[in-house]
Design an enzyme around this catalytic site. Structure first.
Site, short mmCIF file in Angstrom:
data_model
loop_
_atom_site.label_atom_id
_atom_site.label_comp_id
_atom_site.label_asym_id
_atom_site.label_seq_id
_atom_site.Cartn_x
_atom_site.Cartn_y
_atom_site.Cartn_z
N ARG A 170 0.88 -1.33 -0.17
CA ARG A 170 0.01 0.04 -0.15
C ARG A 170 0.85 1.28 -0.05
O ARG A 170 0.37 2.16 0.62
CB ARG A 170 -0.90 -0.11 1.15
CG ARG A 170 -1.80 -1.22 1.16
CD ARG A 170 -3.24 -0.89 2.11
NE ARG A 170 -4.02 -2.08 1.97
CZ ARG A 170 -3.71 -3.17 2.91
NH1 ARG A 170 -2.91 -3.09 3.77
NH2 ARG A 170 -4.65 -4.29 2.83
N LYS A 226 1.55 10.86 -11.58
CA LYS A 226 0.62 9.99 -12.28
C LYS A 226 1.46 8.73 -12.55
O LYS A 226 2.63 8.63 -13.08
CB LYS A 226 0.27 10.47 -13.84
CG LYS A 226 -0.80 11.46 -13.73
CD LYS A 226 -1.33 11.84 -14.97
CE LYS A 226 -2.57 12.55 -15.21
NZ LYS A 226 -2.87 12.77 -16.78
N GLU A 283 6.44 17.35 -26.34
CA GLU A 283 5.73 17.53 -25.14
C GLU A 283 6.40 18.87 -24.63
O GLU A 283 5.62 19.81 -23.89
CB GLU A 283 5.98 16.51 -23.96
CG GLU A 283 5.07 15.06 -24.09
CD GLU A 283 3.92 15.39 -23.86
OE1 GLU A 283 3.34 16.49 -23.43
OE2 GLU A 283 3.24 14.32 -23.88
N LYS A 293 4.38 22.39 -15.99
CA LYS A 293 3.88 21.26 -15.62
C LYS A 293 3.61 21.40 -14.04
O LYS A 293 2.35 21.18 -13.48
CB LYS A 293 4.60 19.98 -15.78
CG LYS A 293 4.06 18.93 -15.26
CD LYS A 293 3.21 18.06 -16.46
CE LYS A 293 2.56 16.86 -15.55
NZ LYS A 293 2.79 15.48 -16.43
N GLU A 341 -6.52 16.22 -11.32
CA GLU A 341 -7.19 16.19 -12.52
C GLU A 341 -8.67 16.54 -12.60
O GLU A 341 -9.35 15.92 -13.41
CB GLU A 341 -6.77 15.11 -13.27
CG GLU A 341 -6.82 15.22 -14.84
CD GLU A 341 -5.79 14.16 -15.63
OE1 GLU A 341 -5.67 13.32 -15.09
OE2 GLU A 341 -5.70 14.60 -16.85
N ARG A 346 -5.86 20.86 -15.06
CA ARG A 346 -4.73 19.92 -15.10
C ARG A 346 -5.05 19.16 -16.78
O ARG A 346 -4.23 18.62 -17.58
CB ARG A 346 -4.70 18.61 -14.16
CG ARG A 346 -3.41 17.67 -14.59
CD ARG A 346 -3.12 17.05 -13.22
NE ARG A 346 -2.01 16.29 -13.56
CZ ARG A 346 -1.57 15.29 -12.46
NH1 ARG A 346 -1.85 15.60 -11.28
NH2 ARG A 346 -0.56 14.56 -12.56
N ASN A 403 -3.07 17.97 -21.53
CA ASN A 403 -3.82 16.84 -22.51
C ASN A 403 -3.79 17.47 -23.74
O ASN A 403 -4.40 16.89 -24.67
CB ASN A 403 -5.08 16.10 -22.15
CG ASN A 403 -5.02 15.25 -21.03
OD1 ASN A 403 -4.02 14.40 -21.21
ND2 ASN A 403 -5.62 15.24 -20.02
N HIS A 419 -3.45 15.53 -26.93
CA HIS A 419 -3.34 14.09 -26.44
C HIS A 419 -4.62 13.34 -26.96
O HIS A 419 -4.52 11.93 -27.02
CB HIS A 419 -3.36 13.99 -25.16
CG HIS A 419 -1.82 14.27 -24.68
ND1 HIS A 419 -1.13 15.28 -24.70
CD2 HIS A 419 -0.86 13.45 -23.94
CE1 HIS A 419 0.26 15.37 -24.40
NE2 HIS A 419 0.25 14.02 -23.83
N HIS A 431 -3.28 9.69 -28.38
CA HIS A 431 -3.67 8.52 -27.78
C HIS A 431 -4.35 7.42 -28.50
O HIS A 431 -4.07 6.31 -28.81
CB HIS A 431 -4.55 8.74 -26.37
CG HIS A 431 -3.68 9.27 -25.21
ND1 HIS A 431 -4.53 9.82 -24.11
CD2 HIS A 431 -2.48 9.16 -24.85
CE1 HIS A 431 -3.33 10.17 -23.45
NE2 HIS A 431 -2.49 9.64 -23.58
N HIS A 436 5.41 8.24 -28.16
CA HIS A 436 4.12 9.35 -27.56
C HIS A 436 4.16 10.66 -28.13
O HIS A 436 3.15 11.19 -28.43
CB HIS A 436 4.48 8.93 -26.23
CG HIS A 436 3.24 9.92 -25.49
ND1 HIS A 436 2.19 9.53 -25.55
CD2 HIS A 436 3.69 10.84 -24.67
CE1 HIS A 436 1.50 10.46 -24.96
NE2 HIS A 436 2.16 11.38 -24.31
#
Lengths: 357, 357
Positions: free
Chosen positions: A120, A141, A183, A224, A234, A238, A242, A245, A249, A262
């Site tokens: 955990r 993330k 990016e 960022k 998010e 935030r 994207n 994106h 994606h 990417h």
């Protein structure tokens, strides 16, 4: 030369960028490392081949165990995730163990997900080795991929620190530099026109000097970090990260992870978002993409119908609507739902434009 | 009859216990359910057979999808974890979807882990169907098992609410009642002598009335909630909840999950911890265990050598030391590291005592 930024997340931490940042293992982070009952390096196989010895040179006074995982995006599988847990358990790790993620964004994503879920949650440090990772190294993330979608399984979990050794970037292949710089350009598009213009003047990404890369990385990370600090989980601004994106994606999903990097996919996605935004610098950006060998032709290899179902699966979307981050102007992003017909028309227009660039 | 407790975690939520608590779907939680773009029930297969129709009766106005997963501890595998993600993705779930975990503690653990990791976190509601689940329903611990250890992979993640329908407990098999009541007794041991004495007077667990069960559950949840509120991420007092668990986890590991219920193992673990504590009520507790058919004989079936490596793997342990929660007296737990020799001697003494009970 070393720079330091602080990320004020739920669990604040520092990002160090520059030369010999790993020397901080025996300075700022000596307490963290020496109090850990186990230190495990999770390393990208390709990165390990080139730079593991260099890294271990800085860790000589500690007892370190190393697990290499598949290079790049291939590592973001549930199998690698479980392999990491098996390794940690076999090595007798506990909640007091420390994990070091050594590799690009993918390594950071899976190793971060492992750190966030091992008993955990145990502490981890990111040691990014690509330009692209400047993006994922901030924001906490973590993720692995599912066959039905990229980054579908993961957590929000902050590292203890990010140590970014600029020297390691010298061995990056050209497509990795392209991927990372896309990016960086994204961060410029959503924040700062004059920085954007500076970037669009680069004719050959491979010729950038260490100092130049470092300055761009620092700016990118600052953009960022500011956004992440405002919206850690998010729910708001935030989402602007994207930009580019939704299509990116989808392209990655369509071509299969690894067939397009990417950042290359993000560059194409930004071109599409710029067109949907009627942004004045679309043409300039397309020319920059051409000069720097971004695979614009890939857009012409895939039809809107093929790409549509992937775009609908985007995490920003709900109820199958198409959701995009667009730009009012450079530095002013907003979220927009676009109807399929308009999205299709824009896609066809963009494809036909590419011939003229 | 319905009671309500508030858990003041990082993300606070209410626990409702009593009759017809599912009626709250259309009252207190109507907003949450009606704003979700998908509602998915993840149900224990055995529980679904008995009670799914009953549950769905309360959800008539919503469009609900149901995934059944293996009954009990078998569900806490990485395979079931991935099956859940596949189901959510196939059903078009997004970050705005809501998950309902319908079953015992195991169902809550795996469904909670899925909720915490699907697109990096979606809301979920726990609908516990066992007495044992009163323990896991508070505290936000989610987990799956690894072949090298129980609950090794998971997160801390709070539900939106816990709805505890007492009526569903009537169909519990005897070993499940035993399992659950052991954790209730644990909560009494670490908090309150007079409540403990009340519990030790129960000669036949199967004959408890709804009202009696409800009162004990409420007390158990209150103890757990108070401790969790003080220490959400298990860095301090929360460890006291592991009273009886060092040996319990080892027994479960040795016999294999499912061959001994969690609570039965905890009862044996508490006997061991009481002996290590020189606690005055050890004999009384052993008698209570016998009367209520806890499998004390299992202790004699396994040697200290066999159990030792499993105890060393306990999450509370580090560097292979043996770590236990002991009692100064009822209500006053403390953490203690015990040497192997002393642990072994105490184990043998306890085993020899069992003949006389």
């Amino acid at each position: 030369m070393m720079k330091q930024l602080r990320v004020e997340a739920d669990h604040p931490y520092n990002v160090h960028i520059g030369h010999q940042v790993f020397s901080l293992f025996t300075k700022d982070y000596h307490g963290l490392l020496s109090s850990a009952d186990r230190i495990v390096v999770v390393a990208d196989a390709q990165v390990a081949k080139l730079h593991l010895e260099y890294l271990l040179g800085y860790l000589r006074e500690f007892d370190v165990r190393v697990l290499t995982i598949p290079a790049g995006e291939q590592a973001k599988s549930v199998e690698t995730f479980m392999d990491c847990h098996t390794f940690l358990l076999s090595e007798g790790c506990s909640r007091k163990s420390l994990l070091l993620a050594f590799g690009g964004g993918a390594t950071g994503d899976v190793a971060g997900f492992v750190a966030s879920t091992f008993m955990r949650g145990i502490p981890y440090i990111q040691l990014p080795t690509t330009i692209l990772a400047h993006d994922s190294a901030v924001g906490g993330k973590t993720a692995i991929n599912h066959k039905l979608g990229k980054n579908m399984i993961g957590t929000f979990y902050q590292p203890e620190a990010v140590l970014y050794d600029i020297q390691l970037l010298r061995t990056l292949p050209a497509d990795e530099v392209r991927s990372g710089m896309a990016e960086v350009v994204k961060h410029a598009f959503i924040s700062n026109e004059s920085w954007l213009l500076e970037l669009l003047e680069i004719d050959e990404l491979g010729t950038m000097a260490d100092g130049e890369i470092m300055a761009h990385l620092e700016k990118g990370i600052a953009v960022k970090a500011a956004i992440v600090e405002e919206d850690e989980f998010e729910s708001g601004v935030r989402k602007y990260l994207n930009f580019g994106h939704t299509l990116a994606h989808a392209l990655e999903g369509h071509f299969g992870y690894g067939r397009i990097t990417h950042g290359e996919a993000v560059a194409l996605g930004m071109a599409y978002a710029l067109h949907l935004s009627n942004h004045a610098r679309l043409n300039e950006f397309l020319v920059w993409c051409r000069k720097n060998s971004y695979p614009l032709e890939k857009l012409q290899e895939v039809s809107f119908e093929e790409i549509l179902p992937f775009m609908k699966k985007d995490k920003k979307s709900s109820e199958g609507a198409l959701s995009f981050v667009l730009l009012e102007k450079t530095g002013t992003p907003f979220l927009e739902t676009i109807e399929e017909k308009r999205a299709e028309a824009a896609y066809l227009e963009l494809c036909s434009m590419l011939g003229g660039v």
